[in-house]
Motif scaffolding. Structure first.
Motif, PDB file in Angstrom:
ATOM      1  N   ASP A  14     -10.284  22.851  12.948  1.00 38.57           N
ATOM      2  CA  ASP A  14     -10.898  24.118  13.346  1.00 38.57           C
ATOM      3  C   ASP A  14     -12.378  23.878  13.594  1.00 38.57           C
ATOM      4  O   ASP A  14     -13.060  23.295  12.754  1.00 38.57           O
ATOM      5  CB  ASP A  14     -10.707  25.160  12.250  1.00 38.57           C
ATOM      6  N   ASP A  16     -14.685  26.222  13.895  1.00 35.87           N
ATOM      7  CA  ASP A  16     -15.507  27.305  13.376  1.00 35.87           C
ATOM      8  C   ASP A  16     -15.837  27.066  11.905  1.00 35.87           C
ATOM      9  O   ASP A  16     -14.946  27.099  11.049  1.00 35.87           O
ATOM     10  CB  ASP A  16     -14.769  28.634  13.549  1.00 35.87           C
ATOM     11  N   ASP A  19     -14.813  29.986   9.543  1.00 35.62           N
ATOM     12  CA  ASP A  19     -13.366  30.039   9.302  1.00 35.62           C
ATOM     13  C   ASP A  19     -12.937  28.965   8.311  1.00 35.62           C
ATOM     14  O   ASP A  19     -12.108  29.210   7.435  1.00 35.62           O
ATOM     15  CB  ASP A  19     -12.584  29.879  10.610  1.00 35.62           C
ATOM     16  N   THR A  23     -11.437  29.798   4.632  1.00 39.85           N
ATOM     17  CA  THR A  23     -10.093  29.308   4.319  1.00 39.85           C
ATOM     18  C   THR A  23     -10.102  28.515   3.018  1.00 39.85           C
ATOM     19  O   THR A  23      -9.226  28.698   2.165  1.00 39.85           O
ATOM     20  CB  THR A  23      -9.543  28.458   5.478  1.00 39.85           C
ATOM     21  N   ASP A  70      -6.020  25.084  14.674  1.00 43.69           N
ATOM     22  CA  ASP A  70      -6.558  26.144  15.525  1.00 43.69           C
ATOM     23  C   ASP A  70      -6.228  25.792  16.969  1.00 43.69           C
ATOM     24  O   ASP A  70      -6.145  24.615  17.325  1.00 43.69           O
ATOM     25  CB  ASP A  70      -8.075  26.261  15.322  1.00 43.69           C
ATOM     26  N   THR A 101      -6.781  32.832  15.991  1.00 40.98           N
ATOM     27  CA  THR A 101      -7.051  34.251  16.213  1.00 40.98           C
ATOM     28  C   THR A 101      -6.168  34.840  17.308  1.00 40.98           C
ATOM     29  O   THR A 101      -6.058  36.047  17.416  1.00 40.98           O
ATOM     30  CB  THR A 101      -8.527  34.477  16.598  1.00 40.98           C
ATOM     31  N   LYS A 122      -4.790  34.538  12.308  1.00 41.88           N
ATOM     32  CA  LYS A 122      -5.771  34.631  11.226  1.00 41.88           C
ATOM     33  C   LYS A 122      -5.993  36.091  10.854  1.00 41.88           C
ATOM     34  O   LYS A 122      -6.283  36.916  11.721  1.00 41.88           O
ATOM     35  CB  LYS A 122      -7.096  34.011  11.640  1.00 41.88           C
ATOM     36  N   LEU A 129      -6.649  37.046   4.282  1.00 39.87           N
ATOM     37  CA  LEU A 129      -6.671  35.590   4.355  1.00 39.87           C
ATOM     38  C   LEU A 129      -6.228  34.981   3.031  1.00 39.87           C
ATOM     39  O   LEU A 129      -5.443  34.029   3.009  1.00 39.87           O
ATOM     40  CB  LEU A 129      -8.076  35.103   4.726  1.00 39.87           C
TER      41      LEU A 129
END
Length: 147
Positions: A14, A16, A19, A23, A70, A101, A122, A129
């Protein structure tokens, strides 16, 4: 519940930062203590899995028991990486959970057609989450027998 010698490794692909941090925090809050490694795009994911580039050994890049992927990442997106993973005889047995997303029907269908094991949109809230990571951990890390 599974008895194991060492915790199963999770690899999160991922780009980001937020994120990723959320997580990891959600895993901790859900009491999932498995090590989580991270790569930021599909190119780095494949380098990690194939021990190329800066990843030269399984000590620094343990073979994951589960990949969280992702879809929308730079250089090589998650769809391309998923195809490469499943085309590689030594990697295709690793479960890949798409966590993105995108709730687009085309993305969901395409990922399952390619061979994703699960597809998670997500959650919008942190509480959502945490719940998703708790359920993911219970299923993939406790109930399912992995190779």
């Amino acid at each position: 519940m599974r008895k194991q010698n060492k915790p199963l490794t999770i690899l999160m692909a991922d780009d980001d930062d937020e994120d990723y941090m959320l997580t990891v925090e959600a895993f901790q809050e859900a009491r999932i203590s498995n090590p989580v490694y991270r790569v930021k795009d599909g190119e780095e994911l494949m380098e990690y899995l194939l021990l190329e580039g800066k990843y030269s050994s399984r000590e620094e890049a343990p073979l994951p028991s589960l990949i969280l992927l992702d879809l929308n990442m730079p250089r090589k997106d998650g769809r391309e990486a998923l195809q490469e993973i499943l085309a590689h005889v030594d990697l295709r047995r690793i479960p890949v959970v798409v966590m993105t997303t995108s709730d687009a029907k085309e993305d969901i269908s395409r990922c399952y057609e390619i061979g994703a094991n699960s597809y998670i949109v997500k959650p919008i809230t942190y509480e959502g989450l945490v719940k998703a990571m708790r359920l993911l951990g219970q299923y993939w890390l406790e109930m399912v027998e992995l190779p």
